[in-house]
Structures are given as C-alpha cells and as structure tokens.
Design a protein around this motif. Structure first.
Motif, PDB file in Angstrom:
ATOM      1  N   GLY A  23       0.805  -1.218   0.000  1.00 61.03           N
ATOM      2  CA  GLY A  23       0.000   0.000   0.000  1.00 61.03           C
ATOM      3  C   GLY A  23       0.832   1.260   0.000  1.00 61.03           C
ATOM      4  N   ASP A  24       0.121   2.393   0.172  1.00 55.60           N
ATOM      5  CA  ASP A  24       0.797   3.692   0.129  1.00 55.60           C
ATOM      6  C   ASP A  24       0.335   4.580   1.269  1.00 55.60           C
ATOM      7  N   SER A  25      -0.003   3.974   2.400  1.00 58.19           N
ATOM      8  CA  SER A  25      -0.445   4.735   3.563  1.00 58.19           C
ATOM      9  C   SER A  25       0.768   5.333   4.263  1.00 58.19           C
ATOM     10  N   PRO A  26       0.548   6.286   5.188  1.00 57.65           N
ATOM     11  CA  PRO A  26       1.689   6.865   5.932  1.00 57.65           C
ATOM     12  C   PRO A  26       2.522   5.805   6.646  1.00 57.65           C
ATOM     13  N   TYR A  27       1.854   4.793   7.213  1.00 56.93           N
ATOM     14  CA  TYR A  27       2.593   3.753   7.920  1.00 56.93           C
ATOM     15  C   TYR A  27       3.503   2.976   6.967  1.00 56.93           C
ATOM     16  N   VAL A  28       2.980   2.614   5.804  1.00 50.30           N
ATOM     17  CA  VAL A  28       3.789   1.877   4.836  1.00 50.30           C
ATOM     18  C   VAL A  28       4.962   2.727   4.360  1.00 50.30           C
ATOM     19  N   ARG A  29       4.712   4.004   4.092  1.00 49.20           N
ATOM     20  CA  ARG A  29       5.800   4.876   3.643  1.00 49.20           C
ATOM     21  C   ARG A  29       6.856   5.029   4.734  1.00 49.20           C
ATOM     22  N   ALA A  30       6.406   5.035   6.002  1.00 51.12           N
ATOM     23  CA  ALA A  30       7.357   5.116   7.113  1.00 51.12           C
ATOM     24  C   ALA A  30       8.250   3.882   7.144  1.00 51.12           C
ATOM     25  N   LYS A  31       7.675   2.726   6.851  1.00 49.18           N
ATOM     26  CA  LYS A  31       8.448   1.495   6.871  1.00 49.18           C
ATOM     27  C   LYS A  31       9.523   1.476   5.775  1.00 49.18           C
ATOM     28  N   TYR A  32       9.260   2.233   4.701  1.00 47.43           N
ATOM     29  CA  TYR A  32      10.211   2.283   3.595  1.00 47.43           C
ATOM     30  C   TYR A  32      11.094   3.530   3.630  1.00 47.43           C
ATOM     31  N   ALA A  33      10.955   4.352   4.675  1.00 41.35           N
ATOM     32  CA  ALA A  33      11.706   5.608   4.734  1.00 41.35           C
ATOM     33  C   ALA A  33      13.204   5.348   4.737  1.00 41.35           C
ATOM     34  N   GLN A  34      13.945   6.256   4.117  1.00 44.47           N
ATOM     35  CA  GLN A  34      15.380   6.076   3.947  1.00 44.47           C
ATOM     36  C   GLN A  34      16.208   6.596   5.123  1.00 44.47           C
ATOM     37  N   ASP A  35      15.610   7.385   6.007  1.00 44.42           N
ATOM     38  CA  ASP A  35      16.356   7.897   7.153  1.00 44.42           C
ATOM     39  C   ASP A  35      15.418   7.978   8.353  1.00 44.42           C
ATOM     40  N   PRO A  36      15.967   7.965   9.558  1.00 40.86           N
ATOM     41  CA  PRO A  36      15.129   7.900  10.758  1.00 40.86           C
ATOM     42  C   PRO A  36      14.194   9.084  10.935  1.00 40.86           C
ATOM     43  N   GLU A  37      14.649  10.287  10.645  1.00 40.92           N
ATOM     44  CA  GLU A  37      13.799  11.459  10.851  1.00 40.92           C
ATOM     45  C   GLU A  37      12.577  11.417   9.932  1.00 40.92           C
ATOM     46  N   SER A  38      12.782  10.992   8.689  1.00 43.86           N
ATOM     47  CA  SER A  38      11.645  10.859   7.764  1.00 43.86           C
ATOM     48  C   SER A  38      10.683   9.784   8.260  1.00 43.86           C
ATOM     49  N   ALA A  39      11.247   8.672   8.743  1.00 45.34           N
ATOM     50  CA  ALA A  39      10.399   7.596   9.255  1.00 45.34           C
ATOM     51  C   ALA A  39       9.564   8.075  10.433  1.00 45.34           C
ATOM     52  N   ILE A  40      10.185   8.805  11.360  1.00 46.70           N
ATOM     53  CA  ILE A  40       9.471   9.291  12.545  1.00 46.70           C
ATOM     54  C   ILE A  40       8.339  10.232  12.136  1.00 46.70           C
ATOM     55  N   ALA A  41       8.614  11.140  11.191  1.00 46.80           N
ATOM     56  CA  ALA A  41       7.575  12.066  10.729  1.00 46.80           C
ATOM     57  C   ALA A  41       6.395  11.310  10.120  1.00 46.80           C
ATOM     58  N   LEU A  42       6.683  10.258   9.370  1.00 47.87           N
ATOM     59  CA  LEU A  42       5.615   9.478   8.743  1.00 47.87           C
ATOM     60  C   LEU A  42       4.869   8.617   9.767  1.00 47.87           C
ATOM     61  N   PHE A  43       5.568   8.123  10.758  1.00 50.29           N
ATOM     62  CA  PHE A  43       4.880   7.382  11.825  1.00 50.29           C
ATOM     63  C   PHE A  43       3.914   8.313  12.570  1.00 50.29           C
ATOM     64  N   TRP A  44       4.356   9.571  12.803  1.00 50.84           N
ATOM     65  CA  TRP A  44       3.466  10.544  13.431  1.00 50.84           C
ATOM     66  C   TRP A  44       2.224  10.767  12.562  1.00 50.84           C
ATOM     67  N   GLU A  45       2.435  10.884  11.275  1.00 56.32           N
ATOM     68  CA  GLU A  45       1.303  11.075  10.363  1.00 56.32           C
ATOM     69  C   GLU A  45       0.350   9.886  10.442  1.00 56.32           C
ATOM     70  N   ALA A  46       0.918   8.688  10.505  1.00 49.23           N
ATOM     71  CA  ALA A  46       0.090   7.490  10.609  1.00 49.23           C
ATOM     72  C   ALA A  46      -0.734   7.495  11.897  1.00 49.23           C
ATOM     73  N   ILE A  47      -0.107   7.888  12.999  1.00 51.81           N
ATOM     74  CA  ILE A  47      -0.813   7.938  14.281  1.00 51.81           C
ATOM     75  C   ILE A  47      -1.942   8.953  14.228  1.00 51.81           C
ATOM     76  N   ASN A  48      -1.662  10.126  13.681  1.00 54.19           N
ATOM     77  CA  ASN A  48      -2.681  11.184  13.601  1.00 54.19           C
ATOM     78  C   ASN A  48      -3.849  10.795  12.709  1.00 54.19           C
TER      79      ASN A  48
END
Length: 313
Positions: A50-75
């Motif tokens: 898929g292409d949800s925030p959580y999935v994009r976070a799992k594929y993020a290339q750096d930790p800060e990007s992953a954290i931002a996307l995990f926050w988006e998924a939570i929200n």
C-alpha cells in the motif's frame, strides 16, 4: 591487588515482539558492519503493501523521515499500535529513548486493550535502555500480576507469539520464567543481589535455563557464597540445565568458576549492596516454592492461583 568482578550480567532475552521489531529494522535496513547511514532504517523486511503513511514510514530512507511518517500514521489512525511501537524502536536506535517513553505513555490510550501488553514490553525495553531500573521493575511486576490474575493469557494456558514471521505458542510457564528472569536482571542492576537471587531461583524452578543459572551464580558470588555459586555453575558445565550445551553458556560458567577460584585465596569479600528485600514479592515467591506442581492444578490460573500477597505499589 584484589581482583574485581568484571562479569556483566547477561540480559534476559527480550520479548519476542520487541526482538521482531528490532530485527525488521535491522534486517530491512541492513544494520550491519559497512552499512551506510542512509540504509539504516530502510525497512524492506515484511513491510505491508500500500501507500499509507505507515507503509511509507516502513520504507523511509532515514530515521527522521520515518518518525515524521509514523506521526502522520498515528494522527490519521493508520495502524496506530504498530506505528507507535515502530517509532519507539527507531527513536531508541538514534538515542531518543526518553522521548519514546513519553510518547508511548501519552498515546497508548489510542490503542486497544489487547495491545497494551506488547506496548508494555516496548516500554520495559526503553526503561532498560535509559537505566530507569525502578520503573522497569514495577512494570515487570505488573505483568506478573496480570498473569496470576488471569488477565495476560485470558485464563488460557498458552498464548500465540510471533517471531521471524512464524507463529507459535508460549505457555504461562515460559512467560512467567521469562518475566522473572528479566526481573532478576533488573534487580542485579540496582544492585539488589538478595532479591535477584530469590527471583532467579524461582525462575529456575519454573523453567530452568543456563543463562539464568549463570546469573544466579553471579548473585551468589557477589554475596560471598562461593561454594553455592560453584555448585550452580558446575551444573551448567556438566550440562544438567537446558541450554548448557551452548558455547556462550559454557564459556560464561567457566569464566565465573575461574573468578571463584581466584577469590578463594583471598579474604572473604561480600559486596554489601542490595541487602534490601521486597517482602510482598518474596512472600509470593515463597508460596510458589512451597507449592507442589504449581502448573498443573488449575486450568485458569496455573501459576499464581494462591498468590495474594503481591500488592500494587
């Protein structure tokens, strides 16, 4: 010059849900020698489609990007429980464990009752990382209380766990021993060797293994009880305890026995740290020690059916 004990207490194996999260990030992000920083958190192991925030976070290339996307998924309510746990693991790996603790404690209300146990496991790991031993101990005690009150396993003798993508059954006996092993390790770090000894002995009665035996031996060494420590460690060397055949266990037992021999030629030395006791916990353990067949007499509460002396603190 007196030799000092330099043996490090072996940490109990982390809960499977914690290990699996770390392994997903480590394997998917190639967290190995020679890995580049950009690859560190690129999770490609068992990532959902898929292409949800959580999935994009799992594929993020750096930790800060992953954290931002995990926050988006939570929200956005996108796999909130998984997003919280994965984000906490990423934060732990970049030395933001204290922040991860605050986030989990603040937002865990968004997760189902069923998920609270796994969130507690993440918190225990973070408390360990931050050296917050008292909080780690209290949370481990709470998990033990949940077992003897019949809440952790919903009154059943086993629950389903997952590791490396495979499901398997964990018994009340195995889970109780694991929690007691972690609790013993935490008491060793305080250090409170008397409590660590009592907890390790109970864990060994329930589901013995060589790692806990070595830790128990170290507890006894710290208290100057060298003959008792030798007896425990020789059981490992003679392969009388499950897990004794592992090279790591054999080496550790041998190292501790060498330390004992070096101390026997010196005046008695007892480390007078950790002589306080948790009376409520010891009373509960004593009931278990004096009980015959604690895991076979009750279908509902096979471990803690007669323990009533643990109290919320």
């Amino acid at each position: 010059m007196r030799m000092r004990m330099r043996m490090r207490v072996e940490e109990e194996e982390e809960d499977l849900s914690i290990r699996e999260k770390d392994e997903e990030i480590m394997e998917g992000g190639n967290l190995k020698k020679g890995s580049s920083k950009d690859e560190l958190f690129h999770v490609i192991h068992k990532a959902p489609p898929g292409d949800s925030p959580y999935v994009r976070a799992k594929y993020a290339q750096d930790p800060e990007s992953a954290i931002a996307l995990f926050w988006e998924a939570i929200n956005k309510g996108d796999r909130v429980e998984s997003a919280l746990k994965d984000m906490a693991v990423v934060m732990k790996q970049i030395d933001r464990a204290e922040e991860a603790i605050l986030i989990l404690q603040t937002f865990r209300f968004l997760c189902s009752k069923h998920s609270q146990h796994s969130l507690d496991n993440v918190l225990i790991d973070l408390f360990k990382k931050c050296g917050r031993i008292e909080e780690q101990i209290e949370l481990l005690k709470r998990q033990l209380r949940m077992i003897y009150q019949g809440e952790a396993f919903n009154g059943k003798p086993t629950r389903t766990a997952r590791s490396h993508g495979k499901k398997f059954q964990v018994s009340v006996k195995q889970e109780t021993s694991r929690l007691l092993g972690n609790l013993g390790w935490a008491y060793m770090q305080k250090p409170n060797y008397m409590m660590a000894e009592a907890v390790y002995k109970k864990a060994q009665m329930i589901d013995p293994d060589a790692n806990k035996a070595c830790n128990l031996g170290l507890c006894l060494i710290k208290q100057g009880r060298l003959n008792e420590a030798t007896f425990v460690l020789e059981q490992v060397q003679q392969a009388q305890i499950p897990g004794s055949d592992e090279t790591k266990a054999q080496k550790r037992a041998a190292d501790l026995l060498t330390e004992i021999r070096s101390r026997q030629s010196l005046p008695d030395s007892i480390e007078l740290l950790g002589l306080s006791v948790d009376v409520d916990l010891l009373n509960g353990l004593e009931l278990l020690v004096n009980k015959k067949g604690p895991f076979g007499r009750s279908k509902r509460l096979p471990v803690f059916e007669e323990i009533s002396s643990f109290r919320d603190q």
